[in-house]
Scaffold this active site. Structure first.
Site, PDB file in Angstrom:
ATOM      1  CG  HIS A   1      -2.054   0.963   1.099  1.00  0.00           C
ATOM      2  ND1 HIS A   1      -1.903   2.320   1.245  1.00  0.00           N
ATOM      3  CD2 HIS A   1      -3.371   0.764   0.827  1.00  0.00           C
ATOM      4  CE1 HIS A   1      -3.071   2.912   1.065  1.00  0.00           C
ATOM      5  NE2 HIS A   1      -3.983   1.983   0.803  1.00  0.00           N
TER       6      HIS A   1
ATOM      7  NE  ARG B   1      -4.760  -0.087  -2.895  1.00  0.00           N
ATOM      8  CZ  ARG B   1      -5.598  -0.740  -2.105  1.00  0.00           C
ATOM      9  NH1 ARG B   1      -5.442  -2.035  -1.907  1.00  0.00           N
ATOM     10  NH2 ARG B   1      -6.597  -0.114  -1.524  1.00  0.00           N
TER      11      ARG B   1
ATOM     12  CG  HIS C   1      -2.666  -3.107   1.713  1.00  0.00           C
ATOM     13  ND1 HIS C   1      -3.185  -2.682   2.921  1.00  0.00           N
ATOM     14  CD2 HIS C   1      -3.706  -3.068   0.819  1.00  0.00           C
ATOM     15  CE1 HIS C   1      -4.473  -2.385   2.765  1.00  0.00           C
ATOM     16  NE2 HIS C   1      -4.813  -2.624   1.516  1.00  0.00           N
TER      17      HIS C   1
END
Length: 539
Positions: free
Chosen positions: A240, A287, A350
């Site tokens: 993330h 991302r 993440h």
């Protein structure tokens, strides 16, 4: 021990995030006997931490031009065109029905004064289709409502609950049943089941910096691997982009992608908005692209900040605190305020895209063993997960798994024809390796950037090590992380090209970005590899 657990039960669900909770409620709706086992209290885990929301094309979205086809295209594009197209179609096509089901369980999605959903925009989505519950506390809202529904069903005798119980082994027996071994307190206990659904979440504790809670210790992936299941695509780890720098503010947590969706930008300490030169979507790029860009800034000696001040200026004083109440409160406790000053951020582990290989009904390569949620790999996320698809995937496929668990033939398993399955070599010597050492190794070699030389070094260390912890539960969890780390390392070495979230610094020039899907079994899992022996490769 609950008297009911002494009897053989049809279904067992391991884990109580949104996948496990939805599965249990579906079993209760179908009047199937079910036992739900969770290592903490009901509802604890990563699902409750989800800030972004639930992606879904609703009738409201379709009325303004959104479509399931667009959601499918966005998911495939974000996944570097590596996702399974049929699985993605099933996922996106089931979203609207899931929303209706959740509302029946008293999940209250945010609406405006006219009663319309407040649909948000997040990175790599082509339309506003993100539903939220409680602003930036969607995961917590979902878990709270579903937990209440499960406890009510348990009170009515429809679900047996076993909390604070860590499952340690799933053993297939000659009579077609499974023995589920678990640790509760310091006591090893067991019960029998016809079929087992693993829904235990992710692997965050493998890394020094992660958005996951401490209980994310790869339990399900390792459980399934020891049971002989095939593990696929584990090289694809999502980072993330915006965890508040834990070295400066260890308790500040993650800043949701939805903040960038509202217009926040990323800048370095010089005020340079570097994402404009990297991707046409800038801060709303997938991302993996944003995380690599941030990591590159730090490697060049810069510091990175998320700057949301312009949002507050345009939308009015108090907007950020109202739109993101949980994030704002957490930041305020650390002396930070998005409305006042940029906040320092780093990329952090993440989500894991790969996991226990399954079909879209949760079937693994082992008959009677099923998986759903983050620990499973339905192939929908491809090489990189689209924002806010995780909660959707967990619930859609967990509910589908319950039906087939009660109807499948005893020998039914998922197909492995599209995989190259390799047997993981056994560990040789056994020098002690503790959690801190494992986390340091994974963070260095299995991070945003990887190299063949670094991966070979890591494999050399892991293959000559034995995980060592002081307490029984800690030892079990460390064993699980260690098993998963070895599979990730071998998978990352085998995939020489960069693809999605897997980025090789030494990718060969003119790389064709091979879409071959790599999969792994432990050296004790010979039956699984026999199903696809023509695809066997050697790392």
């Amino acid at each position: 021990m609950n008297k009911a657990l002494k009897e053989d039960r049809k279904l067992v669900i391991i884990g109580s995030g949104v996948a496990g909770l939805c599965a249990a409620l579906e079993a209760a709706r179908l009047e199937l006997p079910v036992v739900m086992v969770t290592k903490e209290q009901l509802g604890a885990g990563n699902s409750a931490c989800a800030q972004g929301g639930l992606s879904a094309v609703t009738a409201q979205g379709e009325a303004v031009g959104d479509s399931v086809a667009s959601h499918v295209a966005d998911t495939l594009r974000a996944g570097a065109w590596y996702g399974g197209q049929n699985a993605v179609q099933e996922l996106c096509g089931a979203a609207a029905e899931l929303v209706s089901t959740l509302e029946k369980y008293q999940v209250h999605f945010d609406t405006d004064t006219a009663g319309n959903y407040e649909l948000g925009l997040e990175a790599a989505h082509s339309a506003n289709r993100i539903l939220h519950a409680g602003g930036d506390a969607t995961g917590a809202g979902l878990v709270a409502a579903l937990t209440q529904a499960v406890r009510a069903a348990a009170y009515e005798g429809k679900i047996d609950l076993l909390e604070h119980a860590l499952v340690t082994e799933i053993v297939s027996r000659d009579d077609g049943q499974r023995t589920v071994n678990y640790l509760q307190g310091n006591q090893q206990q067991s019960f029998n089941a016809d079929s087992v659904l693993i829904a235990t979440g992710g692997i965050g504790s493998l890394y020094q910096a992660s958005t996951n809670p401490q209980g994310a210790t790869a339990d399900g992936i390792a459980l399934a691997a020891r049971a002989g299941a095939v593990i696929s695509d584990l090289e694809f780890i999502q980072f993330h982009p915006t965890l508040v720098d834990p070295a400066l503010h260890p308790n500040a947590g993650m800043i949701s992608e939805a903040v960038r969706g509202e217009g926040a930008v990323l800048v370095n300490e010089l005020g340079q908005r570097f994402m404009l030169e990297i991707d046409e979507l800038a801060e709303l790029a997938p991302r993996d692209v944003v995380a690599r860009a941030i990591h590159t800034q730090y490697q060049a000696g810069h510091q990175v900040f998320i700057d949301a001040r312009e949002i507050e200026s345009q939308r009015g004083e108090g907007f950020l605190a109202s739109r993101f109440p949980s994030i704002s409160a957490r930041l305020k406790a650390c002396g930070l305020d998005l409305a006042v000053a940029p906040v320092p951020v780093v990329a952090a582990q993440h989500y894991v895209m790969g996991g226990i290989h399954t079909d879209t009904h949760g079937r693994t390569s082992v008959p009677g063993l099923y998986a759903a949620g983050e620990c499973a790999n339905t192939t929908v996320h491809g090489g990189n997960r689209l924002a806010s698809n995780s909660l959707l995937e967990a619930m859609v496929f967990a509910r589908k798994a319950i039906y087939v668990m009660s109807t499948d033939a005893p020998t039914r398993a998922c197909e492995l024809s599209d995989l190259q399955v390799t047997q993981l070599p056994p560990v040789r010597t056994k020098a002690p390796l503790d959690l801190a050492q494992l986390q340091a190794l994974a963070s260095e070699h299995l991070g945003v950037h990887r190299s063949g030389h670094g991966l070979e070094q890591l494999i050399s260390v892991l293959d000559s090590s034995a995980p060592v912890a002081q307490e029984q539960r800690a030892q079990i969890e460390l064993n699980n992380l260690f098993t998963s780390a070895r599979i990730i390392a071998y998978a990352a070495l085998a995939r020489k090209q960069s693809l999605g979230a897997h980025h090789r610094l030494d990718a060969p020039a003119g790389s064709d970005n091979s879409k071959q899907r790599f999969a792994w079994v432990l050296d004790t899992a010979k039956p699984a590899i026999n199903q696809s022996e023509s695809k066997e490769v050697h790392a």
